[in-house]
Design an enzyme around this catalytic site. Structure first.
Site, mmCIF file in Angstrom:
data_model
loop_
_atom_site.group_PDB
_atom_site.id
_atom_site.type_symbol
_atom_site.label_atom_id
_atom_site.label_comp_id
_atom_site.label_asym_id
_atom_site.label_seq_id
_atom_site.Cartn_x
_atom_site.Cartn_y
_atom_site.Cartn_z
ATOM 1 N NE ARG A 39 -3.738 -2.373 2.250
ATOM 2 C CZ ARG A 39 -4.767 -2.611 1.459
ATOM 3 N NH1 ARG A 39 -5.141 -1.689 0.580
ATOM 4 N NH2 ARG A 39 -5.433 -3.748 1.515
ATOM 5 C CG HIS A 68 -0.135 -9.800 -6.972
ATOM 6 N ND1 HIS A 68 -0.325 -8.467 -7.280
ATOM 7 C CD2 HIS A 68 -1.153 -10.469 -7.578
ATOM 8 C CE1 HIS A 68 -1.398 -8.345 -8.040
ATOM 9 N NE2 HIS A 68 -1.913 -9.544 -8.247
ATOM 10 C CE1 TYR A 71 -4.016 -5.007 -3.489
ATOM 11 C CE2 TYR A 71 -3.123 -4.129 -1.449
ATOM 12 C CZ TYR A 71 -3.794 -5.123 -2.129
ATOM 13 O OH TYR A 71 -4.231 -6.232 -1.462
ATOM 14 C CG HIS A 108 -3.629 -6.152 -11.256
ATOM 15 N ND1 HIS A 108 -4.010 -5.666 -10.041
ATOM 16 C CD2 HIS A 108 -3.951 -7.466 -11.247
ATOM 17 C CE1 HIS A 108 -4.551 -6.643 -9.322
ATOM 18 N NE2 HIS A 108 -4.515 -7.739 -10.041
ATOM 19 C CD GLU A 144 -4.601 -10.871 -11.592
ATOM 20 O OE1 GLU A 144 -5.700 -11.059 -11.026
ATOM 21 O OE2 GLU A 144 -3.575 -10.527 -10.981
ATOM 22 C CG ASP A 178 -8.763 -13.354 -10.988
ATOM 23 O OD1 ASP A 178 -9.988 -13.615 -10.943
ATOM 24 O OD2 ASP A 178 -8.124 -12.930 -10.008
ATOM 25 C CG HIS A 181 -9.916 -10.433 -12.480
ATOM 26 N ND1 HIS A 181 -8.582 -10.112 -12.323
ATOM 27 C CD2 HIS A 181 -10.502 -10.131 -11.289
ATOM 28 C CE1 HIS A 181 -8.372 -9.641 -11.109
ATOM 29 N NE2 HIS A 181 -9.529 -9.650 -10.461
ATOM 30 C CG HIS A 215 -4.953 -15.031 -9.261
ATOM 31 N ND1 HIS A 215 -4.733 -13.683 -9.446
ATOM 32 C CD2 HIS A 215 -3.815 -15.527 -8.712
ATOM 33 C CE1 HIS A 215 -3.521 -13.381 -9.031
ATOM 34 N NE2 HIS A 215 -2.944 -14.486 -8.587
ATOM 35 C CG ASP A 228 -11.447 -7.127 -9.294
ATOM 36 O OD1 ASP A 228 -11.581 -8.267 -8.817
ATOM 37 O OD2 ASP A 228 -10.352 -6.544 -9.377
ATOM 38 C CG HIS A 230 -11.591 -11.816 -5.746
ATOM 39 N ND1 HIS A 230 -10.239 -12.079 -5.619
ATOM 40 C CD2 HIS A 230 -11.723 -11.163 -6.925
ATOM 41 C CE1 HIS A 230 -9.594 -11.599 -6.669
ATOM 42 N NE2 HIS A 230 -10.478 -11.027 -7.468
ATOM 43 C CD GLU A 260 -5.598 -13.018 -6.183
ATOM 44 O OE1 GLU A 260 -4.531 -12.412 -6.240
ATOM 45 O OE2 GLU A 260 -6.514 -12.886 -7.035
#
Length: 281
Positions: A39, A68, A71, A108, A144, A178, A181, A215, A228, A230, A260
């Site tokens: 973050r 990964h 963000y 991403h 992804e 994913d 997604h 994913h 999006d 999950h 996830e």
């Protein structure tokens, strides 16, 4: 059929090597992590001790680690300052993966912020080419697919193909698929026929051989919703029957599967790993 290789995203709180312990404790075969605070832009450099401890625990447990991207980076951003910081972050993460012995880095593709999909793709290509040119390890960058939310890049196989076509070291590029997604972007996964059609499109556009990590996420949004969000495996719009088809498919079954999914009073990480194994049996 061999048992599936499944796991979850785990925390690195305390130290990086504790992520391996948490993954083992959760019953993972594979696990995903952030190698740093996801973050913020700043991060603590890796020490030789950090790398040695992590590598040793991976060797001892036999688990497969996946990193990964954080963000904040946006490789498609038209804002030069954000784009430059995103490229620097990607470069740093590739280096960290190499030092930690992590074979895959998932990213991403970002958002073009209303500047147009073509411009967004061009910036992603430029970012990836620059970072791979400056990377001397063998870490594979996994692109992804996105859910089709506003201004997103990479929600269709064709858009991802256009990016790969512009990447000079395309042998270092794979795909992280994913399920949430893809379904949100309009790719049917719930039926055998729908799944075959989706995989046929993927193979014809990207090549099945580029698939490296899955994913495995159910979704709170219906087909083509662009949402999006999950959900626990089997509790969303894809549902248990949909995941049975996915998990028994010869393309998906041998690949590393990472959940996830939420952790709440309905189910935790162990519960979702168990549900994947149950539906794959």
């Amino acid at each position: 059929m061999a048992p599936v290789k499944v796991g979850v995203h785990v925390s690195i709180a305390g130290s990086l090597d504790l992520a391996v312990d948490r993954a083992k404790d959760a019953g993972c075969d594979v696990f995903q992590m952030f190698s740093r605070n996801p973050r913020g832009w700043g991060f603590k450099p890796l020490s030789e001790n950090d790398c040695a401890l992590f590598r040793q625990k991976i060797k001892t447990t036999g688990l497969l680690p996946v990193d990964h991207m954080p963000y904040l980076p946006n490789l498609a951003s038209p804002k030069n300052e954000i784009w430059e910081k995103s490229v620097q972050t990607l470069q740093a993460e590739l280096d960290r993966c190499g030092r930690l012995g992590i074979p895959y880095l998932v990213t991403h593709l970002g958002h073009h912020l209303g500047d147009g999909i073509a411009g967004g793709r061009t910036r992603v290509i430029k970012a990836v080419n620059r970072t791979l040119a400056g990377s001397d390890n063998a870490v594979m960058l996994l692109l992804e697919n996105t859910a089709g939310e506003k201004n997103s890049v990479g929600s269709s196989f064709e858009h991802i193909r256009a990016i790969i076509d512009g990447i000079e070291k395309s042998d270092r590029i794979g795909i992280c698929f994913d399920t949430c997604h893809a379904f949100a972007a309009g790719y049917e996964l719930r039926t055998k026929e729908g799944l075959e059609a989706t995989l046929g499109q993927l193979d014809g556009t990207l090549g099945i051989g580029r698939l490296k990590v899955i994913h495995v996420n159910d979704t709170k949004g219906d087909l083509g919703s662009g949402l999006d969000r999950h959900e626990h495996i089997g509790m969303g719009f894809i549902g248990e029957e949909g995941f049975r088809h996915i998990l028994h498919h010869p393309v998906f079954a041998p690949l590393p599967l990472v959940c996830e999914t939420p952790v709440d009073d309905r189910r935790d990480d162990r519960g979702n790993i168990g549900k994947v194994r149950e539906l794959a049996a």
